[in-house]
Scaffold this motif. Structure first.
Motif, PDB file in Angstrom:
ATOM      1  N   VAL A  65      84.778  15.316  27.484  1.00 42.34           N
ATOM      2  CA  VAL A  65      85.377  16.118  26.428  1.00 42.34           C
ATOM      3  C   VAL A  65      84.963  15.551  25.072  1.00 42.34           C
ATOM      4  O   VAL A  65      85.306  14.424  24.729  1.00 42.34           O
ATOM      5  CB  VAL A  65      86.912  16.144  26.542  1.00 42.34           C
ATOM      6  CG1 VAL A  65      87.518  17.038  25.463  1.00 42.34           C
ATOM      7  CG2 VAL A  65      87.340  16.608  27.928  1.00 42.34           C
ATOM      8  N   ASN A  66      84.198  16.334  24.333  1.00 40.52           N
ATOM      9  CA  ASN A  66      83.681  15.979  23.008  1.00 40.52           C
ATOM     10  C   ASN A  66      82.788  14.744  23.034  1.00 40.52           C
ATOM     11  O   ASN A  66      82.790  13.941  22.106  1.00 40.52           O
ATOM     12  CB  ASN A  66      84.804  15.781  21.983  1.00 40.52           C
ATOM     13  CG  ASN A  66      84.394  16.319  20.608  1.00 40.52           C
ATOM     14  OD1 ASN A  66      83.592  17.245  20.518  1.00 40.52           O
ATOM     15  ND2 ASN A  66      84.930  15.743  19.554  1.00 40.52           N
ATOM     16  N   ARG A  67      82.038  14.620  24.114  1.00 43.49           N
ATOM     17  CA  ARG A  67      81.005  13.572  24.166  1.00 43.49           C
ATOM     18  C   ARG A  67      79.838  14.062  25.008  1.00 43.49           C
ATOM     19  O   ARG A  67      80.005  14.425  26.171  1.00 43.49           O
ATOM     20  CB  ARG A  67      81.544  12.275  24.758  1.00 43.49           C
ATOM     21  CG  ARG A  67      80.498  11.154  24.668  1.00 43.49           C
ATOM     22  CD  ARG A  67      81.000   9.842  25.208  1.00 43.49           C
ATOM     23  NE  ARG A  67      80.027   8.806  24.931  1.00 43.49           N
ATOM     24  CZ  ARG A  67      80.084   7.961  23.914  1.00 43.49           C
ATOM     25  NH1 ARG A  67      81.094   8.017  23.084  1.00 43.49           N
ATOM     26  NH2 ARG A  67      79.145   7.061  23.713  1.00 43.49           N
ATOM     27  N   THR A  68      78.671  14.082  24.394  1.00 40.34           N
ATOM     28  CA  THR A  68      77.444  14.376  25.135  1.00 40.34           C
ATOM     29  C   THR A  68      76.709  13.055  25.342  1.00 40.34           C
ATOM     30  O   THR A  68      77.302  11.998  25.313  1.00 40.34           O
ATOM     31  CB  THR A  68      76.569  15.371  24.359  1.00 40.34           C
ATOM     32  OG1 THR A  68      76.178  14.768  23.105  1.00 40.34           O
ATOM     33  CG2 THR A  68      77.317  16.654  24.079  1.00 40.34           C
ATOM     34  N   GLY A  69      75.429  13.124  25.533  1.00 43.92           N
ATOM     35  CA  GLY A  69      74.636  11.915  25.694  1.00 43.92           C
ATOM     36  C   GLY A  69      73.412  12.204  26.530  1.00 43.92           C
ATOM     37  O   GLY A  69      73.341  13.228  27.208  1.00 43.92           O
ATOM     38  N   PRO A  70      72.447  11.303  26.479  1.00 49.07           N
ATOM     39  CA  PRO A  70      71.220  11.513  27.257  1.00 49.07           C
ATOM     40  C   PRO A  70      71.525  11.690  28.744  1.00 49.07           C
ATOM     41  O   PRO A  70      72.180  10.851  29.358  1.00 49.07           O
ATOM     42  CB  PRO A  70      70.421  10.217  27.002  1.00 49.07           C
ATOM     43  CG  PRO A  70      70.964   9.683  25.714  1.00 49.07           C
ATOM     44  CD  PRO A  70      72.415  10.063  25.702  1.00 49.07           C
ATOM     45  N   GLY A  71      71.073  12.800  29.288  1.00 49.51           N
ATOM     46  CA  GLY A  71      71.252  13.034  30.709  1.00 49.51           C
ATOM     47  C   GLY A  71      72.606  13.574  31.110  1.00 49.51           C
ATOM     48  O   GLY A  71      72.813  13.920  32.271  1.00 49.51           O
ATOM     49  N   ARG A  72      73.559  13.627  30.180  1.00 51.13           N
ATOM     50  CA  ARG A  72      74.875  14.164  30.542  1.00 51.13           C
ATOM     51  C   ARG A  72      74.729  15.633  30.928  1.00 51.13           C
ATOM     52  O   ARG A  72      74.083  16.399  30.236  1.00 51.13           O
ATOM     53  CB  ARG A  72      75.844  14.041  29.371  1.00 51.13           C
ATOM     54  CG  ARG A  72      76.195  12.619  28.986  1.00 51.13           C
ATOM     55  CD  ARG A  72      77.304  12.065  29.856  1.00 51.13           C
ATOM     56  NE  ARG A  72      77.634  10.694  29.480  1.00 51.13           N
ATOM     57  CZ  ARG A  72      78.162   9.807  30.289  1.00 51.13           C
ATOM     58  NH1 ARG A  72      78.398  10.136  31.546  1.00 51.13           N
ATOM     59  NH2 ARG A  72      78.449   8.592  29.881  1.00 51.13           N
ATOM     60  N   ARG A  73      75.345  16.004  32.022  1.00 48.33           N
ATOM     61  CA  ARG A  73      75.195  17.379  32.486  1.00 48.33           C
ATOM     62  C   ARG A  73      76.526  18.117  32.585  1.00 48.33           C
ATOM     63  O   ARG A  73      76.555  19.290  32.921  1.00 48.33           O
ATOM     64  CB  ARG A  73      74.503  17.411  33.850  1.00 48.33           C
ATOM     65  CG  ARG A  73      75.278  16.740  34.964  1.00 48.33           C
ATOM     66  CD  ARG A  73      74.544  16.808  36.290  1.00 48.33           C
ATOM     67  NE  ARG A  73      75.378  16.307  37.380  1.00 48.33           N
ATOM     68  CZ  ARG A  73      76.267  17.053  38.032  1.00 48.33           C
ATOM     69  NH1 ARG A  73      76.430  18.314  37.706  1.00 48.33           N
ATOM     70  NH2 ARG A  73      76.983  16.533  39.000  1.00 48.33           N
ATOM     71  N   ARG A  74      77.641  17.436  32.273  1.00 47.51           N
ATOM     72  CA  ARG A  74      78.954  18.092  32.329  1.00 47.51           C
ATOM     73  C   ARG A  74      79.761  17.685  31.097  1.00 47.51           C
ATOM     74  O   ARG A  74      80.322  16.582  31.048  1.00 47.51           O
ATOM     75  CB  ARG A  74      79.699  17.710  33.615  1.00 47.51           C
ATOM     76  CG  ARG A  74      79.089  18.314  34.878  1.00 47.51           C
ATOM     77  CD  ARG A  74      79.788  17.817  36.125  1.00 47.51           C
ATOM     78  NE  ARG A  74      81.179  18.213  36.208  1.00 47.51           N
ATOM     79  CZ  ARG A  74      81.613  19.352  36.753  1.00 47.51           C
ATOM     80  NH1 ARG A  74      80.759  20.232  37.256  1.00 47.51           N
ATOM     81  NH2 ARG A  74      82.897  19.623  36.818  1.00 47.51           N
ATOM     82  N   TYR A  75      79.795  18.569  30.108  1.00 48.20           N
ATOM     83  CA  TYR A  75      80.568  18.253  28.902  1.00 48.20           C
ATOM     84  C   TYR A  75      80.938  19.530  28.168  1.00 48.20           C
ATOM     85  O   TYR A  75      80.299  20.575  28.311  1.00 48.20           O
ATOM     86  CB  TYR A  75      79.780  17.324  27.970  1.00 48.20           C
ATOM     87  CG  TYR A  75      78.469  17.883  27.467  1.00 48.20           C
ATOM     88  CD1 TYR A  75      78.437  18.810  26.424  1.00 48.20           C
ATOM     89  CD2 TYR A  75      77.261  17.482  28.028  1.00 48.20           C
ATOM     90  CE1 TYR A  75      77.231  19.324  25.963  1.00 48.20           C
ATOM     91  CE2 TYR A  75      76.058  17.985  27.564  1.00 48.20           C
ATOM     92  CZ  TYR A  75      76.054  18.905  26.531  1.00 48.20           C
ATOM     93  OH  TYR A  75      74.856  19.418  26.072  1.00 48.20           O
ATOM     94  N   VAL A  76      81.996  19.433  27.365  1.00 49.18           N
ATOM     95  CA  VAL A  76      82.371  20.472  26.411  1.00 49.18           C
ATOM     96  C   VAL A  76      82.688  19.761  25.101  1.00 49.18           C
ATOM     97  O   VAL A  76      83.395  18.756  25.088  1.00 49.18           O
ATOM     98  CB  VAL A  76      83.576  21.308  26.911  1.00 49.18           C
ATOM     99  CG1 VAL A  76      84.781  20.435  27.237  1.00 49.18           C
ATOM    100  CG2 VAL A  76      83.948  22.370  25.878  1.00 49.18           C
ATOM    101  N   VAL A  77      82.114  20.249  24.011  1.00 54.89           N
ATOM    102  CA  VAL A  77      82.241  19.573  22.723  1.00 54.89           C
ATOM    103  C   VAL A  77      82.605  20.582  21.634  1.00 54.89           C
ATOM    104  O   VAL A  77      82.457  21.792  21.801  1.00 54.89           O
ATOM    105  CB  VAL A  77      80.935  18.846  22.333  1.00 54.89           C
ATOM    106  CG1 VAL A  77      80.593  17.766  23.352  1.00 54.89           C
ATOM    107  CG2 VAL A  77      79.781  19.838  22.188  1.00 54.89           C
TER     108      VAL A  77
END
Length: 342
Positions: free
Chosen positions: A157-169
């Motif tokens: 939740v409100n965090r992405t990043g290299p390779g992240r495949r499950r997020y909402v921001v």
């Protein structure tokens, strides 16, 4: 009511009532409540159904089987701390969304726990909850394969990043740009930025939005001083800005907590806001109108982010990719801390 006659019992709302109120087929309501991963409907339709459920007070007979492997009907939300009031709004939205489909929300803070994230998450993986939401810094440095080994659906939740495949921001880039555009429209040309922590993904996105907006306005980049999303961090960063040989006429602060410290430093150093320097911050927390002066902000849907995180966790399969940005509403709230440069 006729005297001596008992009142008629209030009829319990049904799926048919919800469907009629929302203008959809009953199957759509049923599939939404049961988080059918094959259900494809517009966000506006989904919201109409959820609004109808709330308006009618509909209670599913057996509480929604929101996850395909649901056992406890409980979702965990892990936040870095309870100090930042932004997390309170995220929790509020997540809790309301969970309640609408018969689930409970359990929250925990890494700061208040003696255990590491790995040990905490491992306990959750032993049947305590049906899914895990990880807010912002709660997953810093945690490889996704470790999350997968928990055997739980999870979502950042409100965090992405290299390779992240499950997020909402949230659309932090746009929020920072709206703030810069406001200052530029007021006539400011010397803009400083108090950013967030170096390891914060939301801080990185706000910095990018700030720099893009500065470039789009044809302005030279002003000083950027790192804060840490706390009043103390904002106070220390503001002191560095005001002690510089060439003082800017306006400051964008990455969040409201830092802005409270920035305003305190300005008063302590005899710098008037907004007469000598304008201050604007990202987010619009309940304290913002009561600061001295009332703080101009860019309002973002923190509660909407929490609600959408729950919806995505419940609706999508555990192995589906989720990369979503909540863009609306993002709006400028003008108060007394910004004005044209003197």
């Amino acid at each position: 009511m006729v005297e001596g006659r008992p009142p008629k019992p209030t009829r319990r709302s049904t799926i048919a009532d919800v469907a009629a109120r929302a203008g959809v087929d009953r199957a759509v309501v049923s599939r939404l409540l049961n988080a059918d991963p094959r259900l494809s409907i517009r966000d506006s339709t989904r919201q109409r159904v959820l609004d109808a459920i709330e308006e009618l007070g509909y209670q599913p007979n057996a509480a929604a089987r929101s996850l395909r492997t649901a056992r406890t009907r409980t979702i965990a939300l892990l936040v870095p701390d309870y100090i930042n009031p932004a997390y309170g709004e995220i929790i509020e939205g997540a809790e309301a969304a969970a309640a609408r489909v018969g689930c409970s929300l359990m929250t925990a803070s890494l700061q208040s726990a003696d255990d590491s994230f790995e040990r905490y998450a491992e306990r959750l993986g032993h049947g305590r909850v049906d899914g895990l939401l990880l807010a912002a810094g709660g997953v810093h440095g945690t490889p996704e394969d470790e999350l997968e080994r928990l055997g739980l659906p999870w979502l950042c939740v409100n965090r992405t990043g290299p390779g992240r495949r499950r997020y909402v921001v949230l659309d932090d880039e746009r929020a920072a740009a709206v703030a810069v555009e406001h200052l530029v429209q007021l006539g400011h040309r010397g803009l400083a930025f108090i950013s967030g922590p170096q390891d914060s993904d939301s801080a990185r996105r706000r910095r990018i939005g700030h720099l893009k907006a500065i470039k789009a306005a044809g302005l030279a980049r002003g000083p950027i001083v790192r804060g840490n999303y706390t009043p103390r961090g904002g106070a220390e960063a503001m002191a560095k800005i005001l002690e510089a040989e060439q003082r800017p006429t306006a400051v964008l602060v990455a969040n409201v907590a830092s802005a409270t410290g920035a305003l305190h430093t300005a008063r302590r150093m005899g710098v008037r806001v907004p007469q000598d320097i304008s201050v604007i911050a990202v987010h619009d927390l309940t304290v913002a109108p009561y600061l001295d002066p009332p703080l101009t902000t860019v309002r973002m849907a923190l509660d909407g982010l929490g609600a959408r995180a729950v919806e995505l966790l419940l609706e999508r399969s555990a192995n589906a990719e989720i990369r979503e940005t909540v863009r609306e509403p993002t709006e400028l709230v003008i108060r007394e801390s910004t004005a044209p440069p003197s």
